[in-house]
Design an enzyme around this catalytic site. Structure first.
Site, PDB file in Angstrom:
ATOM      1  N   GLU A 158      62.743  14.295  16.984  1.00  0.00           N
ATOM      2  CA  GLU A 158      63.272  15.295  16.045  1.00  0.00           C
ATOM      3  C   GLU A 158      62.957  16.724  16.477  1.00  0.00           C
ATOM      4  OE1 GLU A 158      60.695  13.340  15.567  1.00  0.00           O
ATOM      5  OE2 GLU A 158      59.158  14.221  14.275  1.00  0.00           O
TER       6      GLU A 158
ATOM      7  N   HIS B 283      58.204  12.281  19.430  1.00  0.00           N
ATOM      8  CA  HIS B 283      58.904  12.860  18.271  1.00  0.00           C
ATOM      9  C   HIS B 283      60.242  13.466  18.694  1.00  0.00           C
ATOM     10  CE1 HIS B 283      55.758  12.516  15.188  1.00  0.00           C
ATOM     11  NE2 HIS B 283      54.935  12.549  16.219  1.00  0.00           N
TER      12      HIS B 283
ATOM     13  N   CYS C 142      56.797   7.414  16.283  1.00  0.00           N
ATOM     14  CA  CYS C 142      55.338   7.495  16.426  1.00  0.00           C
ATOM     15  C   CYS C 142      54.656   6.423  15.568  1.00  0.00           C
ATOM     16  CB  CYS C 142      54.872   8.907  16.095  1.00  0.00           C
ATOM     17  SG  CYS C 142      53.394   9.357  16.993  1.00  0.00           S
TER      18      CYS C 142
HETATM   19  N1  GLN Z   1      48.403   7.925  13.666  1.00  0.00           N
HETATM   20  C1  GLN Z   1      49.069   7.522  14.849  1.00  0.00           C
HETATM   21  C2  GLN Z   1      48.316   7.943  16.106  1.00  0.00           C
HETATM   22  O1  GLN Z   1      47.480   8.799  16.060  1.00  0.00           O
HETATM   23  C3  GLN Z   1      50.488   8.073  14.880  1.00  0.00           C
HETATM   24  C4  GLN Z   1      50.540   9.560  14.872  1.00  0.00           C
HETATM   25  C5  GLN Z   1      51.909  10.074  14.547  1.00  0.00           C
HETATM   26  O2  GLN Z   1      52.715   9.364  13.974  1.00  0.00           O
HETATM   27  N2  GLN Z   1      52.174  11.341  14.830  1.00  0.00           N
HETATM   28  O3  GLN Z   1      48.558   7.413  17.161  1.00  0.00           O
END
Ligand code: GLN
Length: 557
Positions: A513, A511, A385
């Protein structure tokens, strides 16, 4: 199996953080392995509607389910132990309950009535607990964990509701399991049962008599001690289960089973079911406890002192480590330290680097520098992310030569916003309601590092973010050697980036994980760890355990 759903209510006493979630998940696993259909619910006594708005300092990781709800991290334990995907209905908060009841009151659904905690709030709580009875996947046993500690003011409506259910459903259909602490007082050289006696008495004064105690302690409890607890707490000695600190959380269900906890539960419910099949689970625990090598993987994030914020990542490494017969020592690296003292000092002896998700600008420059280092030094890399977004920024700056590349999340006036809002998100209120949450499909190109991991062209992964790779830069990134092997099925969103000319370099907008399971490690973690093992072996197998790398693959209960 059974006609009527049975209920196991798990409460906690004496102190918080006793591992009620692991206990509830372990019960779920044992009953499931006996052939029962189980589901796990978590009731949280706070007023937030969900933990999505809470700081990770307050609440640890926000666990995102397939249906896009932001839930308590205990749901992660339930999914991992019971190997089942949960939904928004599996995590209920006081905030949601009150929200529902007050909305109904405003709509005029209680004409003339005084709306009260009993019966209106308790009825709503009970209906949420019993909701699954009416679903197609009606469980044989529903395990309900009540957050907080017995004696807290705020958990009272939940305890009252489960007391009522004990009456209404009948004692043979309801079981109360209390997780408690037996502290060892060093000066006296003794385990002390008094806090447990008090906690059970508090439960009794609310009208709940526990049927089983799971006693957390540093060492196994002796028979006389269990007899004493039994006598004072009116719980049969065999149902006073010793839940001592374990080498790994995955050993907990085995310890419960060795003391016949699941047998006692099934007898209570008069369920005639076979012994649980724990072969795979035992094998996995055996491998966790006897790794053939120890590798070092760095995690460079904002919350290096807050391991709960990265719970699922830590667990995913344990699962992947089992697959490669490796213990993964996680080295927590502060991105701010890297910014100050350079990457080499902290990363030179690592076998892999992971940059996790995150929000806010703090530490981002250090993360970008860390990525430059591992890209150039051929150290395996997984970016999740925000970690992927940083990888794109780093590549745009240092390979494409766009020195001013950055994310629109941090600066609005940017020459090169390589990470941006999607066109249709612009103008939407920037903070509320624009997050991409939950499972989305992604199509993967063959002959890529990602495909080698997944071995399939369509995947579904869970998202929690607002910003995306800016499509205006796709061509330039591709021409400079950043592959974009995973797109949304309509081709509009870049979900995965990778560098083919590198031992293992993958960034994902989702994600992974969250979907890793103990006996089925997530493909990306599995292959990332495998590549890190290869790096370790190429370097002569020199990664050794250091002070800065505590053994988080063996998190105690
Ligand atoms: N802050 C980034 C976004 O909003 C990544 C968010 C995250 O890593 N969960 O796109």
């Amino acid at each position: 199996m059974s006609v009527k759903t049975k209920y196991v209510f798990v409460t906690g006493g004496v102190v918080s953080s006793l591992g009620k979630g692991i206990a509830a998940a372990s019960i779920g696993l044992l009953l499931k392995q006996r052939g029962l259909k189980v589901t796990n619910l978590k009731f949280d006594p706070y007023l937030n509607v969900d933990p999505g708005t809470m700081s990770p300092f307050q609440h640890g990781e926000v666990f995102v389910t397939d249906d896009g709800s932001e839930t308590d991290l205990d749901l992660g334990h339930y999914e991992r132990f019971v190997d089942q995907s949960l939904s928004k209905d599996h995590n209920v908060t006081t905030g949601q309950i009150y929200n529902t009841v007050i909305t109904r009151e405003r709509r005029g659904d209680y004409p003339g009535a005084t709306v009260q905690v009993i019966p209106h709030i308790t009825e709503e709580i009970k209906s949420r607990i019993k909701k699954f009875e009416k679903s197609e996947a009606k469980p044989d046993v529903t395990i309900v964990e009540i957050g907080g500690t017995v004696g807290d003011i705020e958990s009272l409506p939940f305890l009252e509701s489960i007391r009522q259910m004990g009456q209404e459903e009948g004692p043979e259909n309801v079981m109360f399991v209390h997780v408690t602490l037996i502290p060892f007082v060093r000066t006296a050289g003794e385990f002390k049962t008094k806090p447990t006696q008090h906690s059970v008495r508090t439960l009794q004064s609310i009208g709940i008599q526990p049927n089983m105690l799971l006693c957390r302690s540093a060492k196994p409890l002796s028979e006389p001690l269990r007899q004493k607890i039994s006598l004072f707490c009116s719980v049969p000695t065999k149902a006073v289960i010793s839940a001592e600190d374990a080498s790994t959380i995955y050993a907990v269900p085995l310890a419960f089973h060795a003391q016949q906890a699941d047998d006692i539960i099934c007898r209570h419910f008069r369920l005639e079911v076979p012994e649980p099949d724990l072969t795979d689970w035992e094998h996995m625990v055996e491998k966790i406890n006897n790794p053939q090598r120890t590798i070092k993987i760095g995690i460079c994030g904002k919350y290096v002192n807050l391991k709960d914020a990265y719970k699922s990542i830590i667990e995913a490494f344990t699962h992947a480590g089992v697959y490669s017969n490796a213990q993964v020592d996680l080295v927590w690296v502060s991105s701010e330290d890297i910014k100050q003292s350079g990457a080499d000092k902290f990363l030179h002896d690592l076998n892999g680097l992971l940059i996790p998700g995150g929000f806010g600008e703090r530490g981002v420059e250090g993360k970008i520098e860390a990525i430059r280092y591992v890209r150039e030094k051929n150290i395996p890399f997984l970016g999740i992310c925000l970690g992927m977004q940083c990888a794109v920024i780093e590549f745009a700056r240092n390979v494409c030569g766009l020195k001013e590349a950055h994310s629109y999340e941090f600066y609005r006036e940017l020459k090169h916003p390589v990470i941006h809002l999607m066109a249709d998100q612009e103008g939407v209120t920037e903070l509320g309601g624009t997050m991409r949450l939950g499972a989305y499909p992604c199509v993967i190109d063959k002959n890529t590092t990602t495909f080698e991991a997944y071995q399939t062209v369509e995947i579904h992964e869970r998202h929690r973010h607002r910003y995306e790779l800016n499509n205006a830069y796709r061509k330039m990134l591709l021409e400079s050697g950043l592959s974009l092997p995973g797109l949304s099925p309509d081709g509009r969103l870049v979900e995965i980036v990778e560098i083919r000319d590198h031992p293992w370099f993958v960034g994902v907008q989702f994600h992974p994980e969250l979907k890793s399971r103990p006996t089925r490690p997530h493909p990306l973690f599995r292959e990332f760890v495998r590549a890190s093992v290869a790096h370790y072996e190429k370097a002569g197998g020199e990664a050794t355990r250091t002070e800065s790398s505590p053994d988080y693959s063996k998190t105690s209960q």
